[in-house]
Structures are given as structure tokens and as C-alpha cells.
Motif scaffolding. Structure first.
Motif, short mmCIF file in Angstrom:
data_model
loop_
_atom_site.label_atom_id
_atom_site.label_comp_id
_atom_site.label_asym_id
_atom_site.label_seq_id
_atom_site.Cartn_x
_atom_site.Cartn_y
_atom_site.Cartn_z
N SER A 100 -5.30 31.46 -32.56
CA SER A 100 -5.92 32.25 -31.64
C SER A 100 -5.05 32.24 -30.39
N ALA A 101 -5.11 32.97 -29.48
CA ALA A 101 -4.53 32.74 -27.97
C ALA A 101 -5.34 33.40 -26.87
N THR A 102 -5.21 32.78 -25.81
CA THR A 102 -5.79 33.49 -24.45
C THR A 102 -4.91 34.60 -24.14
N SER A 103 -5.49 35.70 -23.78
CA SER A 103 -4.67 36.77 -23.46
C SER A 103 -4.11 36.54 -21.91
N ALA A 104 -2.99 37.16 -21.88
CA ALA A 104 -2.51 37.07 -20.42
C ALA A 104 -3.40 37.80 -19.43
N GLY A 105 -4.13 38.98 -19.79
CA GLY A 105 -5.12 39.64 -19.25
C GLY A 105 -6.62 39.18 -19.03
N VAL A 106 -6.45 37.76 -19.23
CA VAL A 106 -7.90 37.37 -19.43
C VAL A 106 -8.86 37.53 -18.07
N GLU A 107 -8.01 37.21 -17.05
CA GLU A 107 -8.55 37.51 -15.76
C GLU A 107 -9.42 38.94 -15.57
N ASP A 108 -9.00 40.04 -16.33
CA ASP A 108 -9.89 41.03 -16.10
C ASP A 108 -11.02 40.85 -16.83
N VAL A 109 -11.25 39.90 -17.60
CA VAL A 109 -12.56 39.72 -18.25
C VAL A 109 -13.33 38.62 -17.45
N LEU A 110 -12.71 37.67 -16.95
CA LEU A 110 -13.38 36.42 -16.19
C LEU A 110 -13.96 36.83 -14.95
N THR A 111 -13.18 37.79 -14.27
CA THR A 111 -13.63 38.40 -12.93
C THR A 111 -14.81 38.99 -13.01
N PRO A 112 -15.22 40.13 -13.72
CA PRO A 112 -16.30 40.89 -13.74
C PRO A 112 -17.56 39.86 -14.44
N ILE A 113 -17.19 38.83 -15.27
CA ILE A 113 -18.26 38.30 -15.91
C ILE A 113 -18.99 37.12 -14.81
N TRP A 114 -17.88 36.62 -14.07
CA TRP A 114 -18.30 35.60 -13.07
C TRP A 114 -18.78 36.02 -11.87
#
Length: 345
Positions: A100-114
Motif C-alpha cells: 500500500s501507499a499513502t496518496s499524495a492527495g491524502v490531505e483532501d481526505v484528512l482535512t474534511p474528516i478532522w
């Protein structure tokens, strides 16, 4: 001996297999109840880390909305935390198999969740702690550092009250932790995970392609080492070649003073969020010995810890088959419990 800057909690466990599913419908709200938190407290624990697959759970929701079912569970957990005076860590967990790998676009997930989590719990009990993301990996370290700074600031702008746990790229490694920026925040905790030597702690683990790497002793003993598997893969050869150096007491203990140095240099608490050994292919006495060594190294330096895990295949109960829910305290593995510095009434 030098001591790390203290975190608000000391020791506990991870409640795995509760909210690590693809959809909210698959989650049993009652898989863990207040009694389970009480039992951890009976063992001397003052913290529970809860891995949650927010990205998967919210993937089918509009704007990554956290389902009401998940908030209802977390609301109950927050209430129990307050009643028991016990910390709970809401951990944004993620895929951690070797491919697996952390997506370079993970911020688009972390921001709304947090944003949702911090808005909901900003005025809640002091005993809630946020962990922004578990084990980012196969992502550029500099990119990850930029992402976590922005997500941290977003959460802190909403919630001035709660501790926030931050971890480095490269699977929450120590080296990546040291490259994290200084957040200059009096309620930040830096985290790392410890599974060294990995060839020993994960022997037989299929998600690491180690099904044939079994019978590994710790400490390294050439007379007890199994033979290299037939027609070995490059990874299997690498593990066997490196183990004589990585599998020593000196190699394992060499990490821990560096953790303390980092904590004192930054003047920040540090936290070992995961450590443990995969049970199925490991004799109990060998596993217990590793736990005793690592727990002592952490405890002597005042480093807070949550072992991986509780009920699971790295857990503190006797392993009696997948799907079996062990009985507290009858089925505790007391050798492991004692080695972890826990105790039972």
C-alpha cells in the motif's frame, strides 16, 4: 537515566478490529463496551488507542461526511473516557499492508474528516486525543510534512483544547519523526511505532509477504536460525542476511536513548503508539522476553505506550482462533500482561 517529556497518559492498548472496516454497516457498535475500558483500567492502563478507517467508512458519503453511526459510537466513548478518567485516542487509521501507499492527495481526505471531528469534540472531555494519521508510508517525507502542518493548523484553529498526535512518514519511523517540523504547540505529542527487529516481530505475517519466514529467534542465535526458504525471494534473502545485525539486544536498545534526546531537544512528549509481536508463529516465552525488554526500555525512559493490540493476533489474551472473543480475565496471557508492565486485580 534521562527521561522523556511526559505525555498526559502512561500505558494502554489498541482496540483493533472495532472500526477497521470498509463501511459503517459492517461495524458492531457494541463490539467494545464500557466494561472493556474498565478492564483496561483494571490492568493499570490509562489510555486506549482506537484505530478507525475513516477514509473507507466515509468514502461513500457526500463530502466524506462521517456517518451518524460512527459519531454515536465516539460520543459514547467520550462519555466513558470522562467517567473513567481515562484517555482515548481517535486514530485516523489506514491501509498498512506492504504493497500500500499513502496518496499524495491524502490531505483532501484528512482535512474534511478532522474538520468534522474537531468541530464535534472541541468542547468535549479533556480525555479525548486526536491522532492525525497512522503510519503514512511510500509518500515523500517533505510532502507529508507539508500536509501534516496544514492539517494540524486546521484542527488547532477549531480546537484549542485537546492534544494532537503527529507522526512521521515511513511508517511512523523514528528517523521520519525527527524530520517533522516543530509545531510550537504546548499540546502536541510526537509518535513512533516500534516493531524491531521486524523480521522477528512479524514472522509469518502474510501482509508482509513473510509466510515462510518463521522460527526466527530473538536475540539472534545462529544455531537456532531456520534455513532460508527454498527458492527464496529477494525480500526473504534480504531479511536473513540482515538479521544477524538487526536481531541483537544492542540493535534494539540503541534506539531508545535517541527517542529521549529528541523529546528533550524539542521539549515535547513522545509516544510509542504501537509495538508488539505476531502470535501464531512465536513461542510464548520468546515473545514474552521481547515484550519485557522493550517495555522496560520504554518505561525506564518515561515514554508512554500503547501495545498492539488487545483481542487480536498481537494481543494480551490466549489466541484461540479467529472470531473467538476472549474472556476477561480468565483468558489473559498473564506472562504477556506482566511483561507489558500491566497488572490484574
Amino acid at each position: 537515566m534521562k527521561q522523556a517529556i511526559k505525555a498526559p497518559f502512561t500505558k494502554g492498548v489498541n482496540f483493533s478490529y472495532w472500526m477497521e472496516f470498509k463501511t459503517a454497516d459492517q461495524i458492531n457498535p457494541d463490539f467494545f463496551g464500557k466494561e472493556d475500558f474498565e478492564n483496561v483500567k483494571k490492568l493499570g492502563g490509562d489510555v486506549v488507542r482506537i484505530p478507525i478507517h475513516f477514509e473507507k467508512i466515509c468514502s461513500e458519503s457526500e463530502n466524506l461526511a462521517i456517518p451518524d453511526k460512527i459519531f454515536e459510537i465516539l460520543d459514547r466513548v467520550a462519555q466513558w473516557a470522562e467517567e473513567l478518567k481515562m484517555y482515548v485516542i481517535f486514530d485516523f487509521h489506514n491501509a498498512t499492508h506492504i504493497d500500500s501507499a499513502t496518496s499524495a492527495g491524502v490531505e483532501d481526505v484528512l482535512t474534511p474528516i478532522w474538520t468534522q471531528l474537531s468541530e464535534r469534540y472541541k468542547d468535549s472531555t479533556d480525555y479525548i486525543i486526536y491522532e492525525l494519521m497512522n503510519e503514512p508510508h511510500n509518500i515523500d517525507i517533505n510532502l507529508w510534512n507539508e500536509i501534516i502542518v496544514r492539517v494540524f493548523k486546521k484542527v488547532r484553529n477549531i480546537d484549542k483544547k485537546h492534544y494532537i498526535v503527529v507522526g512521521g512518514a515511513d511508517w511512523n519511523s523514528f528517523e521520519a519523526m525527527t524530520k517533522l517540523p516543530d509545531f510550537k504547540d504546548d499540546k502536541v505529542i510526537y509518535t513512533f511505532h516500534f516493531y524491531d527487529p521486524h523480521t522477528f516481530t512479524h514472522q509469518g505475517a502474510p501482509w508482509c509477504h513473510m509466510e515462510r519466514v518463521v522460527g526466527i529467534p530473538f536475540p539472534y542465535d545462529p544455531e537456532k536460525m531456520p534455513p532460508l526458504p527454498d527458492d527464496p525471494t529477494e525480500d526473504e534473502k534480504r531479511r536473513f542476511e540482515s538479521y544477524p545485525k538487526q536481531g541483537t539486544l544492542e540493535a534494539v536498545s540503541g534506539f531508545f536513548d535517541r527517542y529521549v534526546d529528541f523529546s528533550l531537544e524539542r521539549n515535547v512528549p513522545i509516544f510509542c503508539g504501537e509495538f508488539g509481536c505476531f502470535i501464531p508463529h512465536m513461542p510464548n516465552d520468546v515473545r514474552t522476553n521481547w515484550y519485557k525488554i522493550v517495555t522496560n526500555l520504554l518505561a525506564e525512559r518515561g515514554i508512554s505506550r500503547t501495545s498492539w493490540d488487545y483481542f487480536g493476533s498481537f494481543g494480551i489474551f490466549e489466541l484461540k482462533g479467529f472470531g473467538h472473543r476472549p474472556v476477561f480475565p480468565d483468558e489473559l496471557n498473564m506472562d504477556v500482561v506482566k511483561a507489558l508492565g500491566l497488572f490484574a486485580d
